[in-house]
Design a protein around this motif. Structure first.
Motif, PDB file in Angstrom:
ATOM      1  N   TYR A 113     -24.172 -45.448  13.613  1.00  0.00           N
ATOM      2  CA  TYR A 113     -23.031 -45.949  13.163  1.00  0.00           C
ATOM      3  C   TYR A 113     -23.441 -46.455  11.687  1.00  0.00           C
ATOM      4  O   TYR A 113     -22.711 -46.044  10.631  1.00  0.00           O
ATOM      5  CB  TYR A 113     -22.250 -46.983  13.949  1.00  0.00           C
ATOM      6  N   PHE A 114     -24.379 -47.094  11.541  1.00  0.00           N
ATOM      7  CA  PHE A 114     -24.785 -47.906  10.612  1.00  0.00           C
ATOM      8  C   PHE A 114     -25.420 -46.949   9.395  1.00  0.00           C
ATOM      9  O   PHE A 114     -25.322 -47.215   8.206  1.00  0.00           O
ATOM     10  CB  PHE A 114     -25.840 -48.920  10.457  1.00  0.00           C
ATOM     11  N   TRP A 127     -27.797 -40.156   4.023  1.00  0.00           N
ATOM     12  CA  TRP A 127     -28.842 -39.319   4.255  1.00  0.00           C
ATOM     13  C   TRP A 127     -29.265 -38.471   3.119  1.00  0.00           C
ATOM     14  O   TRP A 127     -30.296 -38.211   2.981  1.00  0.00           O
ATOM     15  CB  TRP A 127     -27.783 -38.343   5.372  1.00  0.00           C
ATOM     16  N   THR A 128     -28.238 -38.221   2.098  1.00  0.00           N
ATOM     17  CA  THR A 128     -28.561 -37.743   0.854  1.00  0.00           C
ATOM     18  C   THR A 128     -29.697 -38.475   0.238  1.00  0.00           C
ATOM     19  O   THR A 128     -30.379 -37.769  -0.249  1.00  0.00           O
ATOM     20  CB  THR A 128     -27.469 -37.635  -0.134  1.00  0.00           C
ATOM     21  N   ALA A 184     -32.321 -47.345   6.243  1.00  0.00           N
ATOM     22  CA  ALA A 184     -33.251 -47.537   7.221  1.00  0.00           C
ATOM     23  C   ALA A 184     -32.822 -46.889   8.396  1.00  0.00           C
ATOM     24  O   ALA A 184     -33.655 -46.662   9.327  1.00  0.00           O
ATOM     25  CB  ALA A 184     -33.217 -49.127   7.397  1.00  0.00           C
ATOM     26  N   CYS A 185     -31.650 -47.057   8.969  1.00  0.00           N
ATOM     27  CA  CYS A 185     -31.209 -46.460   9.948  1.00  0.00           C
ATOM     28  C   CYS A 185     -31.570 -44.921  10.217  1.00  0.00           C
ATOM     29  O   CYS A 185     -31.736 -44.094  11.036  1.00  0.00           O
ATOM     30  CB  CYS A 185     -29.759 -46.643  10.297  1.00  0.00           C
ATOM     31  N   VAL A 235     -34.465 -40.197  12.179  1.00  0.00           N
ATOM     32  CA  VAL A 235     -35.557 -39.344  12.051  1.00  0.00           C
ATOM     33  C   VAL A 235     -36.678 -39.465  13.168  1.00  0.00           C
ATOM     34  O   VAL A 235     -37.300 -38.397  13.761  1.00  0.00           O
ATOM     35  CB  VAL A 235     -35.851 -38.894  10.667  1.00  0.00           C
ATOM     36  N   LEU A 236     -37.240 -40.604  13.062  1.00  0.00           N
ATOM     37  CA  LEU A 236     -38.406 -40.882  13.944  1.00  0.00           C
ATOM     38  C   LEU A 236     -37.780 -40.698  15.590  1.00  0.00           C
ATOM     39  O   LEU A 236     -38.676 -39.981  16.243  1.00  0.00           O
ATOM     40  CB  LEU A 236     -38.764 -42.580  13.817  1.00  0.00           C
ATOM     41  N   PHE A 237     -36.789 -41.035  15.699  1.00  0.00           N
ATOM     42  CA  PHE A 237     -36.179 -40.922  17.364  1.00  0.00           C
ATOM     43  C   PHE A 237     -36.295 -39.248  17.517  1.00  0.00           C
ATOM     44  O   PHE A 237     -36.700 -38.755  18.768  1.00  0.00           O
ATOM     45  CB  PHE A 237     -34.885 -41.295  17.278  1.00  0.00           C
TER      46      PHE A 237
END
Length: 320
Positions: A47-48, A67-68, A289-290, A295-297
Motif C-alpha cells: 500500500y505505502f 517505483w519509477t 523504502a517500501c 524487491v527484497l521480498f
C-alpha cells in the motif's frame, strides 16, 4: 421420516461446525501471528509503495512514482542490487562449502576434537559490530598486520575495505571467519550418517571422493538445502557488517547532525537493506523504502522457490 432426516442433517452440520471451530481454535496462535507479523506488514508495504508518505503528513496517492524513482532515478539501487546478488551467490556458496569442510575435518580428527570445535565456534559468538571493526583494523592497508605480513612475504597487499574490488571479498572472509553455526549443524548431520553405508562402500572399493558423493552427500542433502536457504535469507538481510566496514574504512565519525551515505568505497559495500533504512529513516521517503523492501521480498521468494524446486527434482531423480 422427513423429520428424522432433517434432524440427522442438522446434527451433522452442528458436528462439522464444532469441528471447524475446534480446528480454528488450535490454529488461532499461528493465524494471529501470521496476520499480525506477516500479512498485515506485507499488505501495508504494498500500500505505502504507491503512496507519498514522509511519516509526518497523511499519505497521499502517488501511483507508480516511487517505483519509477527507485528503478530509474535513484543512483544507489542498481549498485546495491548487484552487490546483494554477488553476496548471495558467492558468500552463501563459500560459507556452505567451508562449513561442510570444517565439519568433515573435525569429525575425522581423533584427538582434541572438543578444542578444535570450540576454536572454530567461538568467532560466531563475537558481536557483528565488534567483529567487523576488528577485521577493518586487521585489514587496514596502512597499519593493518595482514598487509604488513603480505608485504614481508613479497605478496601484493590489497586495499581490502578501502578498495572497491576487494571490499566484498573482505566481507566474505569475515563471514567465513564466523562459520561456527554451520559447522555445528553439519557436524550433527555427518555424525548421523549410517556407518554401515560407509563400510559397504569401502568393501565395493569406493574412493574417498566416491564415498562423499554417493554416501555422505545424499544423506546430508536436506541439511545442505537448509543451510543454503537460510543463508540466502540472512544475506538478503545483510546490513550491519557492510555498513560498519564502510564507516570504519572511510574514517567518517558520525555524530549529531551528520549523515553518512552508505556504500564506501564507491558503493561497493552497499546492500538493499541499507537502502531501506537510508530511504525510510534518514530521508523519510517511506514509499521508496517500501519499494526496495518489496524487491527484497520478491528476490528472497524467488531464490527460495528455485532452490526448493531444484531440491524436489533431485529427490525425484534419486528415487528413480
Amino acid at each position: 421420516m422427513k423429520t428424522v432426516n432433517t434432524v440427522s442433517t442438522y446434527t451433522l452440520r452442528a458436528k462439522h461446525r464444532r469441528s471447524t471451530l475446534r480446528t480454528l481454535a488450535f490454529l488461532s496462535p499461528w493465524l494471529i501471528g501470521f496476520s499480525v507479523f506477516f500479512a498485515y506488514p506485507l499488505l501495508s508495504t504494498v500500500y505505502f509503495s504507491f503512496m507519498h508518505y514522509d511519516g509526518f503528513k497523511p499519505p497521499t496517492w502517488s501511483g507508480t512514482k516511487n517505483w519509477t524513482y527507485v528503478f530509474e532515478h535513484y543512483p544507489f539501487f542498481w549498485p546495491a542490487l548487484r552487490n546483494t546478488l554477488w553476496l548471495v551467490l558467492v558468500m552463501v556458496t563459500l560459507r556452505v562449502a567451508f562449513g561442510l569442510g570444517v565439519g568433515l575435518l573435525i569429525t575425522k580428527i581423533k584427538t582434541a576434537t572438543g578444542v578444535f570445535r570450540t576454536l572454530f565456534y567461538l568467532p560466531y559468538l563475537a558481536p557483528p559490530v565488534a567483529a567487523t571493526m576488528a577485521f577493518a583494523f586487521l585489514l587496514n592497508p596502512g597499519t593493518g598486520p595482514v598487509d604488513s605480513i603480505l608485504e614481508k612475504a613479497g605478496l601484493p597487499a590489497p586495499g581490502w575495505f578501502n578498495d572497491p574490488a576487494w571490499s566484498k571479498p573482505a566481507l566474505t572472509l569475515l563471514a567465513l571467519w564466523g562459520i561456527g553455526d554451520l559447522m555445528v549443524i553439519f557436524m550433527a548431520a555427518l555424525l548421523d550418517v549410517p556407518k554401515e553405508q560407509y563400510e559397504a562402500a569401502e568393501l565395493d572399493g569406493a574412493t574417498p571422493w566416491q564415498r562423499f558423493r554417493y554416501v555422505t552427500l545424499p544423506n546430508i542433502s536436506p541439511i545442505v538445502m537448509f543451510a543454503v536457504v537460510t543463508g540466502v535469507i540472512q544475506t538478503m538481510q545483510y546490513y550491519t557488517q557492510p555498513l560498519i566496514a564502510g564507516k570504519v574504512a572511510s574514517g567518517v565519525i558520525q555524530g549529531a547532525g551528520t549523515q553518512f551515505e552508505p556504500g564506501y568505497p564507491d558503493k561497493s559495500t552497499l546492500t538493499l537493506p541499507q537502502l531501506v533504512y537510508n530511504l525510510g529513516f534518514q530521508r523519510f521517503d517511506y514509499g521508496s523504502a517500501c519499494v526496495v523492501a518489496l524487491v527484497l521480498f520478491a528476490l528472497s521468494m524467488a531464490f527460495t522457490a528455485l532452490l526448493m524446486r531444484r531440491k524436489g527434482g533431485l529427490i525425484q531423480t534419486g528415487d528413480r
